[in-house]
Design an enzyme around this catalytic site. Structure first.
Site, short mmCIF file in Angstrom:
data_model
loop_
_atom_site.label_atom_id
_atom_site.label_comp_id
_atom_site.label_asym_id
_atom_site.label_seq_id
_atom_site.Cartn_x
_atom_site.Cartn_y
_atom_site.Cartn_z
N HIS A 1 -32.65 -41.04 -18.38
CA HIS A 1 -31.48 -41.92 -19.47
C HIS A 1 -32.99 -42.60 -19.81
O HIS A 1 -33.41 -43.24 -19.06
CB HIS A 1 -29.76 -41.93 -18.84
CG HIS A 1 -30.65 -43.52 -17.73
ND1 HIS A 1 -30.90 -43.07 -16.73
CD2 HIS A 1 -30.60 -44.89 -18.61
CE1 HIS A 1 -30.71 -44.52 -15.59
NE2 HIS A 1 -30.73 -44.88 -17.02
N HIS B 1 -37.57 -46.54 -22.23
CA HIS B 1 -38.22 -46.14 -21.27
C HIS B 1 -36.92 -45.02 -20.69
O HIS B 1 -35.92 -45.86 -20.25
CB HIS B 1 -39.11 -47.06 -20.51
CG HIS B 1 -37.88 -48.23 -19.40
ND1 HIS B 1 -37.54 -49.42 -20.21
CD2 HIS B 1 -37.90 -48.05 -18.08
CE1 HIS B 1 -36.94 -49.37 -19.04
NE2 HIS B 1 -36.78 -48.83 -17.99
#
Ligand code: 2AM
Length: 176
Positions: A43, A125
Site C-alpha cells: 500500500h 512510497h
C-alpha cells in the site's frame, strides 16, 4: 472506556498489480536483502495516525468524507533504500500534484485532530522489503507500472499470530 486502534490512510494496490510487483520483486532482490512485505499488505501510506480512540476515529472519518479530490494516475518507476528504518521502497519519480494534495489534506486534518505527524517531508512510497538494514543492490529501474488511484482508504494495522495485518475499515472515492 473506549478502545483505540492503530490506523492509517492509504492507497491500496489493485490485486493484479500486487501480483506483478511481487513476481518482479522475487527476481530483483536476494532473500538476504530484507523481509518481503506480503502482497496483500502492499500500500501507499497517505497519513499515519497512530493509536486513535473510537471518538477521534469517527471525527477523522467525517473529515475524510468531506474531501473533494480528483483521482490521479502515477507511474511506479522509482526505487530506493532507507537503511535507517530498513526499508526498500517503490515510488514515483514525479508524484502527481493530486496525490501530494490528498496526503497534505489528510495529514493536516490528522494533525488538527491531535495525531502526531512527522516533520519529515512526505515521500510517497510502497514498502517492498523490511529489515533491510544492510547495503542493498538496488536494480537500475522498475518495469514502470502505471497505477490509477480512484479511491483512498482507512486501514487498521494489527499484529495477529506473529503477522502484521491491515484491515480496510472504510473507503472514499476520488472524483473524475
Ligand atoms: P513504512 O511502510 O514506510 O514503514 C502502516 O504501518 C503504514 O504506516 C506503513 O506504510 C508505514 O510506513 C507507516 N508508518 C508506520 N509508522 C509510521 C510513523 N511513525 N510515521 C509515519 N508513517 C508510519
Amino acid at each position: 472506556m473506549s478502545s483505540s486502534r492503530r490506523l492509517f490512510f492509504a492507497l491500496s494496490l489493485p490485486d493484479a498489480l500486487q501480483q506483478q510487483v511481487i513476481r518482479w520483486r522475487a527476481e530483483a532482490f536476494k532473500p538476504e536483502d530484507g523481509r518481503p512485505v506480503a502482497a496483500a499488505n502492499l500500500h501507499l501510506t497517505l497519513a499515519f495516525l497512530g493509536e486513535v480512540s473510537a471518538q477521534k476515529e469517527q471525527a477523522l472519518k467525517t473529515q475524510a468524507g468531506r474531501i473533494a479530490q480528483t483521482g490521479f494516475s502515477l507511474n511506479l518507476d522509482d526505487l530506493g533504500h532507507w537503511p535507517r528504518p530498513g526499508v526498500v521502497w517503490l515510488g514515483s519519480k514525479r508524484p502527481p500534484r493530486a496525490l501530494l494534495q490528498l496526503a497534505e489534506l489528510l495529514r493536516s486534518q490528522a494533525a488538527r485532530s491531535g495525531c502526531y505527524q512527522s516533520p519529515l517531508p512526505f515521500h510517497p512510497h510502497i514498502t517492498l522489503l523490511r529489515a533491510a538494514t544492510q547495503p542493498v543492490a538496488i536494480p537500475p529501474g522498475t518495469p514502470g507500472w502505471p497505477f490509477n488511484a480512484n479511491h483512498f482508504s482507512l486501514y487498521q494495522s494489527s499484529f495477529e499470530q506473529g503477522r502484521t495485518r491491515y484491515h480496510e475499515l472504510a473507503q472514499w472515492p476520488l472524483g473524475p
